[in-house]
Scaffold this motif. Structure first.
Motif, PDB file in Angstrom:
ATOM      1  N   SER A 288     -16.844  24.802  12.234  1.00  0.00           N
ATOM      2  CA  SER A 288     -18.253  24.755  12.612  1.00  0.00           C
ATOM      3  C   SER A 288     -18.488  23.872  13.836  1.00  0.00           C
ATOM      4  O   SER A 288     -19.534  23.952  14.493  1.00  0.00           O
ATOM      5  CB  SER A 288     -19.072  24.232  11.429  1.00  0.00           C
ATOM      6  OG  SER A 288     -20.449  24.358  11.653  1.00  0.00           O
ATOM      7  N   TYR A 289     -17.500  23.030  14.140  1.00  0.00           N
ATOM      8  CA  TYR A 289     -17.578  22.178  15.337  1.00  0.00           C
ATOM      9  C   TYR A 289     -17.368  22.995  16.618  1.00  0.00           C
ATOM     10  O   TYR A 289     -17.781  22.580  17.705  1.00  0.00           O
ATOM     11  CB  TYR A 289     -16.524  21.070  15.214  1.00  0.00           C
ATOM     12  CG  TYR A 289     -16.157  20.343  16.493  1.00  0.00           C
ATOM     13  CD1 TYR A 289     -17.053  19.451  17.089  1.00  0.00           C
ATOM     14  CD2 TYR A 289     -14.916  20.536  17.094  1.00  0.00           C
ATOM     15  CE1 TYR A 289     -16.702  18.776  18.257  1.00  0.00           C
ATOM     16  CE2 TYR A 289     -14.563  19.869  18.261  1.00  0.00           C
ATOM     17  CZ  TYR A 289     -15.464  18.990  18.843  1.00  0.00           C
ATOM     18  OH  TYR A 289     -15.111  18.325  19.999  1.00  0.00           O
TER      19      TYR A 289
ATOM     20  N   PRO B 176     -18.814  25.625  17.983  1.00  0.00           N
ATOM     21  CA  PRO B 176     -19.980  25.857  18.849  1.00  0.00           C
ATOM     22  C   PRO B 176     -20.366  24.617  19.668  1.00  0.00           C
ATOM     23  O   PRO B 176     -20.834  24.756  20.805  1.00  0.00           O
ATOM     24  CB  PRO B 176     -21.086  26.234  17.851  1.00  0.00           C
ATOM     25  CG  PRO B 176     -20.331  26.887  16.725  1.00  0.00           C
ATOM     26  CD  PRO B 176     -19.065  26.075  16.609  1.00  0.00           C
ATOM     27  N   LEU B 177     -20.158  23.418  19.113  1.00  0.00           N
ATOM     28  CA  LEU B 177     -20.394  22.215  19.915  1.00  0.00           C
ATOM     29  C   LEU B 177     -19.280  22.062  20.964  1.00  0.00           C
ATOM     30  O   LEU B 177     -19.557  21.764  22.131  1.00  0.00           O
ATOM     31  CB  LEU B 177     -20.474  20.966  19.026  1.00  0.00           C
ATOM     32  CG  LEU B 177     -20.678  19.641  19.776  1.00  0.00           C
ATOM     33  CD1 LEU B 177     -21.931  19.656  20.649  1.00  0.00           C
ATOM     34  CD2 LEU B 177     -20.724  18.458  18.803  1.00  0.00           C
TER      35      LEU B 177
ATOM     36  N   ARG C 238     -20.013  24.124  23.930  1.00  0.00           N
ATOM     37  CA  ARG C 238     -21.075  23.558  24.768  1.00  0.00           C
ATOM     38  C   ARG C 238     -20.575  22.337  25.530  1.00  0.00           C
ATOM     39  O   ARG C 238     -21.000  22.078  26.667  1.00  0.00           O
ATOM     40  CB  ARG C 238     -22.298  23.186  23.908  1.00  0.00           C
ATOM     41  CG  ARG C 238     -22.876  24.357  23.129  1.00  0.00           C
ATOM     42  CD  ARG C 238     -23.325  25.508  24.029  1.00  0.00           C
ATOM     43  NE  ARG C 238     -24.016  26.531  23.242  1.00  0.00           N
ATOM     44  CZ  ARG C 238     -24.842  27.424  23.760  1.00  0.00           C
ATOM     45  NH1 ARG C 238     -25.079  27.449  25.065  1.00  0.00           N
ATOM     46  NH2 ARG C 238     -25.417  28.317  22.984  1.00  0.00           N
ATOM     47  N   LEU C 239     -19.696  21.558  24.895  1.00  0.00           N
ATOM     48  CA  LEU C 239     -19.129  20.398  25.589  1.00  0.00           C
ATOM     49  C   LEU C 239     -18.263  20.850  26.763  1.00  0.00           C
ATOM     50  O   LEU C 239     -18.305  20.260  27.848  1.00  0.00           O
ATOM     51  CB  LEU C 239     -18.306  19.541  24.614  1.00  0.00           C
ATOM     52  CG  LEU C 239     -19.119  18.813  23.553  1.00  0.00           C
ATOM     53  CD1 LEU C 239     -18.197  18.157  22.530  1.00  0.00           C
ATOM     54  CD2 LEU C 239     -20.032  17.766  24.185  1.00  0.00           C
TER      55      LEU C 239
ATOM     56  N   ALA D 177     -20.555  21.587  29.525  1.00  0.00           N
ATOM     57  CA  ALA D 177     -21.170  20.405  30.134  1.00  0.00           C
ATOM     58  C   ALA D 177     -20.147  19.556  30.886  1.00  0.00           C
ATOM     59  O   ALA D 177     -20.448  18.988  31.932  1.00  0.00           O
ATOM     60  CB  ALA D 177     -21.869  19.563  29.065  1.00  0.00           C
ATOM     61  N   LEU D 178     -18.932  19.476  30.348  1.00  0.00           N
ATOM     62  CA  LEU D 178     -17.907  18.604  30.940  1.00  0.00           C
ATOM     63  C   LEU D 178     -17.092  19.311  32.019  1.00  0.00           C
ATOM     64  O   LEU D 178     -16.379  18.661  32.787  1.00  0.00           O
ATOM     65  CB  LEU D 178     -16.962  18.077  29.849  1.00  0.00           C
ATOM     66  CG  LEU D 178     -17.614  17.269  28.725  1.00  0.00           C
ATOM     67  CD1 LEU D 178     -16.607  16.997  27.606  1.00  0.00           C
ATOM     68  CD2 LEU D 178     -18.196  15.955  29.242  1.00  0.00           C
TER      69      LEU D 178
ATOM     70  N   ASP E 123     -10.183  19.804  28.690  1.00  0.00           N
ATOM     71  CA  ASP E 123      -9.300  18.667  28.379  1.00  0.00           C
ATOM     72  C   ASP E 123     -10.117  17.483  27.889  1.00  0.00           C
ATOM     73  O   ASP E 123     -10.346  16.504  28.607  1.00  0.00           O
ATOM     74  CB  ASP E 123      -8.489  18.265  29.611  1.00  0.00           C
ATOM     75  CG  ASP E 123      -7.441  19.306  29.963  1.00  0.00           C
ATOM     76  OD1 ASP E 123      -7.000  20.043  29.052  1.00  0.00           O
ATOM     77  OD2 ASP E 123      -7.063  19.385  31.142  1.00  0.00           O
ATOM     78  N   PHE E 124     -10.582  17.580  26.653  1.00  0.00           N
ATOM     79  CA  PHE E 124     -11.330  16.482  26.033  1.00  0.00           C
ATOM     80  C   PHE E 124     -11.134  16.569  24.528  1.00  0.00           C
ATOM     81  O   PHE E 124     -10.655  17.579  24.008  1.00  0.00           O
ATOM     82  CB  PHE E 124     -12.829  16.564  26.384  1.00  0.00           C
ATOM     83  CG  PHE E 124     -13.517  17.765  25.795  1.00  0.00           C
ATOM     84  CD1 PHE E 124     -14.063  17.716  24.520  1.00  0.00           C
ATOM     85  CD2 PHE E 124     -13.601  18.962  26.503  1.00  0.00           C
ATOM     86  CE1 PHE E 124     -14.677  18.836  23.959  1.00  0.00           C
ATOM     87  CE2 PHE E 124     -14.215  20.088  25.953  1.00  0.00           C
ATOM     88  CZ  PHE E 124     -14.753  20.016  24.676  1.00  0.00           C
ATOM     89  N   ASN E 125     -11.479  15.513  23.868  1.00  0.00           N
ATOM     90  CA  ASN E 125     -11.533  15.519  22.408  1.00  0.00           C
ATOM     91  C   ASN E 125     -12.538  14.462  21.987  1.00  0.00           C
ATOM     92  O   ASN E 125     -13.100  13.761  22.831  1.00  0.00           O
ATOM     93  CB  ASN E 125     -10.148  15.239  21.802  1.00  0.00           C
ATOM     94  CG  ASN E 125     -10.109  15.523  20.298  1.00  0.00           C
ATOM     95  OD1 ASN E 125     -11.003  16.184  19.743  1.00  0.00           O
ATOM     96  ND2 ASN E 125      -9.086  15.038  19.641  1.00  0.00           N
ATOM     97  N   ILE E 126     -12.771  14.373  20.690  1.00  0.00           N
ATOM     98  CA  ILE E 126     -13.689  13.371  20.184  1.00  0.00           C
ATOM     99  C   ILE E 126     -12.917  12.275  19.449  1.00  0.00           C
ATOM    100  O   ILE E 126     -11.885  12.522  18.842  1.00  0.00           O
ATOM    101  CB  ILE E 126     -14.760  13.979  19.247  1.00  0.00           C
ATOM    102  CG1 ILE E 126     -14.132  14.769  18.092  1.00  0.00           C
ATOM    103  CG2 ILE E 126     -15.704  14.851  20.051  1.00  0.00           C
ATOM    104  CD1 ILE E 126     -15.144  15.301  17.079  1.00  0.00           C
ATOM    105  N   LYS E 127     -13.468  11.087  19.565  1.00  0.00           N
ATOM    106  CA  LYS E 127     -12.932   9.936  18.839  1.00  0.00           C
ATOM    107  C   LYS E 127     -13.987   9.494  17.844  1.00  0.00           C
ATOM    108  O   LYS E 127     -15.174   9.442  18.188  1.00  0.00           O
ATOM    109  CB  LYS E 127     -12.633   8.809  19.829  1.00  0.00           C
ATOM    110  CG  LYS E 127     -12.176   7.517  19.179  1.00  0.00           C
ATOM    111  CD  LYS E 127     -12.009   6.404  20.208  1.00  0.00           C
ATOM    112  CE  LYS E 127     -11.684   5.093  19.491  1.00  0.00           C
ATOM    113  NZ  LYS E 127     -11.408   4.013  20.448  1.00  0.00           N
TER     114      LYS E 127
END
Lengths: 240, 240
Positions: free
Chosen positions: B217-218, B220-221, B224-225, B228-229, B233-237
């Protein structure tokens, strides 16, 4: 007094120093739950005039809050709070949001910024809650479609109430808040407000209101993280 | 050789030094797309024997990969790759995952760990993709229900392929990977593998396979990230 724990002179000075984002405002809050009370307390503590709206003019929780929060606080119907506020926070539960906004009235919301914190959580089928809007839709979009003359800005919906108004509570505030909305100027205003009033450092504009699908869709992960971490006091930081 | 860019002696030494998580294995990869090729290349570079499976025994991409990747690489049908691997990575597109697993055959998957990287993305209705499973269901759960004798571990599905095998590429690797699955021992094995082979530092066990609803479910975010970015090449902490 209960609200003294929210008073923070540093916050207050910062708010007053930072121009439009820090200007004292008349603010309407929809909802008397934990989110509404937490945001209302924070705003009153910063010197804003806050009116808490609910279904009835004499909602017990709203009356109790007004009594506790002092001279800058008042309560009324959703319509009263909408008419009063130059800025509105929607802190109602998602399932009741459109009813609350309809009660507030399009005329009272016209031209105003509505900061929409609600999530489309359906608790009716047990825990964990599911989403009643999503995937090809979002609650943020439904609100914007129903109130085309209101500037709906989706934000703050990805963290627990205490973190919304005090991001510095965790990780020194070094984590992410997202903003979605169709009106660029309104997004900028809200961004300045979140920085000046609540101390948010990292804001990311995801795009138009359809990007609320992203942050609302994150809630099922947020709920699982809450379960795994055993605390709602967390947020995510973008690492790149 | 193309795969030389994935070779990293430090990784290799670490993998070999860290016991079971670092033991060289026979590994089956389902899928010949970017995710499958990236993971297969990394695993071959670390010394594992890797068989890439696809719908047909002589899939053009799989043949090309095998030729480029050298002596430790081979290709075959989904069933061939499933029979070969003591550990299986499902790197197929979500829409084709159950067909691929059915082609692999329950008997070839029985008792094995299936690392499920797929996401239930539906590209048929245009961009951005929507989810064809979610909310009260997940693709991870559908796989586990269809293959009850296989240990389905959902992980790596929240980052782009390059970050899956090289988390140190961003933020010094200080960000989060999630693991969902019903079998605690299998989750521990996969966790050790991700640490030893790919260098993941922060793993969070979300719970049973139903928690795959959270990470799927993450997406769709995540989408969008990415928008925007302007980079995948990103992830969440997790900050708390």
């Amino acid at each position: 007094m209960t609200i003294d724990i929210f008073r923070d002179e540093t916050d207050l000075e910062r708010a007053r120093a930072e121009g439009e984002g820090g200007r004292l405002k008349k603010i309407g809050i929809f909802g008397t739950g934990m989110v509404g009370v937490t945001i209302a307390n924070k705003l009153v503590s910063l010197g804003h005039e806050v009116r808490m709206g609910s279904r009835t003019a004499n909602n017990e929780k709203a009356v109790a809050w007004t009594k506790a929060a002092g001279a800058k606080a008042s309560q009324g119907t959703f319509a009263d709070a909408a008419g009063f506020g130059e800025l509105i926070f929607n802190c109602t539960q998602g399932a009741g949001t459109l009813d609350a906004l309809n009660a507030a009235g399009a005329v009272n919301l016209k031209g105003k910024i509505l900061i929409d914190i609600s999530n489309p959580l359906d608790f009716s089928k047990g825990m964990p809650p599911t989403l009643f809007a999503g995937n090809t839709d979002s609650l943020g979009e439904r609100i914007q479609a129903a109130f085309p003359d209101t500037k709906v800005i989706k934000t703050l919906n990805t963290v627990t109430a205490e973190v919304m108004v005090n991001p510095g509570k965790i990780g020194g505030g070094d984590h992410q808040m997202f903003i979605s909305g169709n009106d660029a100027a309104a997004k900028a205003t809200v961004g300045e407000f979140l920085k000046a009033q609540f101390g948010w450092k990292n804001l990311l504009d995801l795009g138009d209101i359809t990007t609320a699908r992203g942050t609302e869709s994150y809630l099922p992960l947020w709920i699982r993280l809450w379960g795994a971490l055993k605390t709602p006091d967390f947020n995510i930081k973008i690492v790149r």
